[in-house]
Design a protein around this motif. Structure first.
Motif, PDB file in Angstrom:
ATOM      1  N   GLU A  85       1.056  -1.100   0.090  1.00  0.00           N
ATOM      2  CA  GLU A  85      -0.037   0.072   0.035  1.00  0.00           C
ATOM      3  C   GLU A  85       0.641   1.294   0.051  1.00  0.00           C
ATOM      4  N   ILE A  86       2.055   1.192   0.703  1.00  0.00           N
ATOM      5  CA  ILE A  86       2.911   2.269   0.907  1.00  0.00           C
ATOM      6  C   ILE A  86       3.718   2.653  -0.594  1.00  0.00           C
ATOM      7  N   VAL A  87       4.024   1.647  -1.132  1.00  0.00           N
ATOM      8  CA  VAL A  87       4.692   1.605  -2.444  1.00  0.00           C
ATOM      9  C   VAL A  87       3.710   2.149  -3.481  1.00  0.00           C
ATOM     10  N   GLU A  88       2.249   1.596  -3.341  1.00  0.00           N
ATOM     11  CA  GLU A  88       1.598   1.970  -4.459  1.00  0.00           C
ATOM     12  C   GLU A  88       1.002   3.738  -4.363  1.00  0.00           C
ATOM     13  N   ALA A  89       1.066   4.020  -2.879  1.00  0.00           N
ATOM     14  CA  ALA A  89       0.659   5.432  -3.079  1.00  0.00           C
ATOM     15  C   ALA A  89       2.061   6.348  -3.325  1.00  0.00           C
ATOM     16  N   LEU A  90       3.156   5.716  -3.300  1.00  0.00           N
ATOM     17  CA  LEU A  90       4.401   6.510  -3.591  1.00  0.00           C
ATOM     18  C   LEU A  90       4.384   6.587  -5.032  1.00  0.00           C
ATOM     19  N   ASN A  91       4.300   5.383  -5.791  1.00  0.00           N
ATOM     20  CA  ASN A  91       4.089   5.428  -7.116  1.00  0.00           C
ATOM     21  C   ASN A  91       3.210   6.397  -7.819  1.00  0.00           C
ATOM     22  N   LYS A  92       2.026   6.514  -7.214  1.00  0.00           N
ATOM     23  CA  LYS A  92       1.078   7.584  -7.696  1.00  0.00           C
ATOM     24  C   LYS A  92       1.585   8.954  -7.583  1.00  0.00           C
ATOM     25  N   LYS A  93       2.178   9.130  -6.449  1.00  0.00           N
ATOM     26  CA  LYS A  93       2.636  10.527  -6.201  1.00  0.00           C
ATOM     27  C   LYS A  93       4.023  10.632  -7.288  1.00  0.00           C
ATOM     28  N   SER A  94       4.707   9.690  -7.486  1.00  0.00           N
ATOM     29  CA  SER A  94       5.917   9.751  -8.359  1.00  0.00           C
ATOM     30  C   SER A  94       5.281  10.120 -10.065  1.00  0.00           C
ATOM     31  N   SER A  95       4.191   9.563 -10.130  1.00  0.00           N
ATOM     32  CA  SER A  95       3.812   9.569 -11.456  1.00  0.00           C
ATOM     33  C   SER A  95       2.716  10.754 -11.767  1.00  0.00           C
ATOM     34  N   THR A  96       2.383  11.405 -10.838  1.00  0.00           N
ATOM     35  CA  THR A  96       1.542  12.707 -11.073  1.00  0.00           C
ATOM     36  C   THR A  96       1.982  13.767 -11.709  1.00  0.00           C
ATOM     37  N   SER A  97       1.440  13.999 -12.932  1.00  0.00           N
ATOM     38  CA  SER A  97       1.986  15.324 -13.768  1.00  0.00           C
ATOM     39  C   SER A  97       1.378  16.371 -13.264  1.00  0.00           C
ATOM     40  N   PHE A  98       2.110  17.713 -13.430  1.00  0.00           N
ATOM     41  CA  PHE A  98       1.642  18.995 -13.103  1.00  0.00           C
ATOM     42  C   PHE A  98       1.483  19.777 -14.317  1.00  0.00           C
ATOM     43  N   GLN A  99       0.344  20.481 -14.347  1.00  0.00           N
ATOM     44  CA  GLN A  99      -0.102  21.333 -15.667  1.00  0.00           C
ATOM     45  C   GLN A  99       0.407  22.609 -15.410  1.00  0.00           C
ATOM     46  N   TYR A 100       1.433  22.926 -16.347  1.00  0.00           N
ATOM     47  CA  TYR A 100       2.009  24.060 -16.344  1.00  0.00           C
ATOM     48  C   TYR A 100       1.372  24.861 -17.332  1.00  0.00           C
ATOM     49  N   VAL A 101       1.553  26.407 -17.291  1.00  0.00           N
ATOM     50  CA  VAL A 101       0.964  27.194 -17.913  1.00  0.00           C
ATOM     51  C   VAL A 101       1.498  27.299 -19.618  1.00  0.00           C
ATOM     52  N   GLU A 102       0.898  27.095 -20.513  1.00  0.00           N
ATOM     53  CA  GLU A 102       1.180  26.952 -21.915  1.00  0.00           C
ATOM     54  C   GLU A 102       1.897  28.361 -22.216  1.00  0.00           C
ATOM     55  N   ASN A 103       2.616  28.141 -23.702  1.00  0.00           N
ATOM     56  CA  ASN A 103       3.055  29.058 -24.081  1.00  0.00           C
ATOM     57  C   ASN A 103       1.946  30.105 -24.839  1.00  0.00           C
ATOM     58  N   TYR A 104       1.884  31.500 -24.498  1.00  0.00           N
ATOM     59  CA  TYR A 104       1.044  32.281 -24.898  1.00  0.00           C
ATOM     60  C   TYR A 104       1.742  33.526 -25.348  1.00  0.00           C
ATOM     61  N   PRO A 105       2.051  33.575 -26.914  1.00  0.00           N
ATOM     62  CA  PRO A 105       2.796  34.926 -27.176  1.00  0.00           C
ATOM     63  C   PRO A 105       2.208  36.069 -26.959  1.00  0.00           C
ATOM     64  N   VAL A 106       0.979  36.250 -26.932  1.00  0.00           N
ATOM     65  CA  VAL A 106       0.305  37.494 -26.647  1.00  0.00           C
ATOM     66  C   VAL A 106       0.707  38.285 -25.246  1.00  0.00           C
ATOM     67  N   LEU A 107       1.038  37.189 -24.393  1.00  0.00           N
ATOM     68  CA  LEU A 107       1.552  37.427 -23.052  1.00  0.00           C
ATOM     69  C   LEU A 107       3.050  37.834 -22.980  1.00  0.00           C
ATOM     70  N   THR A 108       3.773  37.635 -23.799  1.00  0.00           N
ATOM     71  CA  THR A 108       5.030  37.854 -23.708  1.00  0.00           C
ATOM     72  C   THR A 108       5.528  39.196 -23.189  1.00  0.00           C
ATOM     73  N   ASN A 109       5.149  40.132 -23.406  1.00  0.00           N
ATOM     74  CA  ASN A 109       5.479  41.503 -23.052  1.00  0.00           C
ATOM     75  C   ASN A 109       5.082  41.932 -21.407  1.00  0.00           C
ATOM     76  N   LEU A 110       4.169  40.784 -20.928  1.00  0.00           N
ATOM     77  CA  LEU A 110       3.880  41.285 -19.688  1.00  0.00           C
ATOM     78  C   LEU A 110       4.936  40.617 -18.587  1.00  0.00           C
ATOM     79  N   GLU A 111       5.365  41.442 -17.462  1.00  0.00           N
ATOM     80  CA  GLU A 111       6.125  41.172 -16.413  1.00  0.00           C
ATOM     81  C   GLU A 111       5.554  39.819 -15.703  1.00  0.00           C
TER      82      GLU A 111
END
Length: 371
Positions: A90-116
């Protein structure tokens, strides 16, 4: 052997006068001399608690060993060995789920490039990617370490150090005779173990542990406190499905077999409280016990519902909470139960009423109807 319909209350309380006048000693009176015996679920509990709590548990066990009070049933060790791989898995299974969880990063939006703010966000994202990779690599390293354990995980290692001469010997038990006794107890609903009669494997487990408890107390001529999370109705008189008092049948059998000694059941958190563990440890262990107790109740209730409804073992069941009511001195939980065939299709639907009497002896009743 007597026929089933010949059994009477005399089989349960053979010495009624002595049972009636028996004065059970309080835990505070016997805590410094009573034998302390651990159930399987207590042995497994450290796999779900934190290191501070485990260290406190180890300290209390060491103290009880130094006063020659702590013992573990041989059958509890067998059950520990059977269930230990599941806890680690159970511990290994829970750790495996954490290690494979993907994070959703903000995509590339050229229109926002000039915003600090956008540039700062991209920089934070880059740093976060590095941290997340380090985090996942560390999880995988922990899993690798666990995979290299050869049954020398931290809990097992501590137990091997502590329990060298603490494990009871159950060689005195005649297992052929035990089978006959279990059948009689099931007929009488005499604790412990009658709640396990639907099990295919280890249906006699509770009774074996009980026999070890009785033998240990007889030989050492001591009161005994059994440490367990289990609040099934074959160990406890219940109110609102919670343990109220240890079953008096157990208290009286223990009295008869030990020349008048007292028997109690206690949670591990309450044992820790008695021996002055910190409030943080007591609260942490109590929370883990509540989680384990809920898991045990769900399993036992579903097993009982399946048996009551005569649902084959190869049919899956789903139990859905449908409310609760209190009427005619009955506290009733209501469930909708779906029965699925081997292919996953719904073949039956039931409404089940699980009622507990609100007055002593707090008996439980099941009633169901097809819907």
């Amino acid at each position: 052997m007597a026929s089933n319909n010949f059994y009477t209350l005399k089989d349960i309380y053979p010495q009624s006068r002595d049972a009636f006048f028996f004065e059970l000693k309080k835990i505070d009176e016997i805590k410094n001399e009573a034998l302390i015996v651990l159930d399987t679920n207590i042995l497994l509990l450290p796999y779900k608690t934190n290191s501070e709590s485990f260290n406190a548990i180890k300290q209390v066990y060491s103290q009880l060993i130094s006063t020659n009070q702590l013992y573990i049933p041989s059958h509890a060790i067998r059950e520990f060995l059977k269930n230990r791989p599941n806890k680690l898995s159970e511990i290994v299974e829970a750790l495996n789920k954490k290690s494979s969880t993907s994070f959703q990063y903000v995509e590339n939006y050229p229109v926002l490039t000039n915003l600090e703010e956008y540039e700062q966000l991209i920089e934070l994202g880059s740093a976060l990617k590095v941290q997340i990779k380090e985090y996942q690599d560390k999880i995988r390293s922990i899993i690798s370490t666990m995979q290299n354990w050869t049954w020398n995980d931290p809990v097992s290692t501590v137990y091997k150090e502590l329990f060298v001469d603490r494990i009871l010997d159950d060689s005195h038990i005649d297992f052929t005779q035990l089978e006959s006794e279990l059948e009689k107890r099931n007929t009488l609903s005499l604790p412990p173990g009658f709640k396990d009669k639907g099990k295919d494997l280890n249906a006699s487990g509770d009774l074996i542990i009980w026999k070890e408890i009785l033998k240990c107390a007889q030989e050492k001529d001591k009161h005994l406190i059994f440490i367990s999370v289990d609040e099934k109705s074959d160990w406890w008189h219940q109110s609102n499905k919670e343990g109220l008092y240890p079953r008096f049948e157990l208290v009286d059998e223990f009295r008869r077999e030990t020349n008048g000694k007292s028997f109690h059941i206690l949670s591990l958190s309450k044992l820790l409280q008695i021996f002055n563990a910190s409030n943080a440890v007591i609260d942490s262990v109590a929370a883990t016990e509540n989680q384990l107790s809920s898991e045990l109740k769900v399993y036992d209730d579903w097993l009982e519902y399946r048996k009551y409804l005569n649902i084959p073992k190869n049919h899956k069941i789903e139990v859905v909470d449908d409310g609760r009511n209190t009427k005619n001195r009955l506290d009733t939980d209501i469930y909708i139960i779906y029965e699925y065939d081997a292919e996953g299709g719904v073949i039956s639907k039931y409404k089940l009423y699980d009622s507990t009497h609100m007055d002593p002896p707090f008996n439980r009743e099941l009633y169901a109807e097809n819907i």
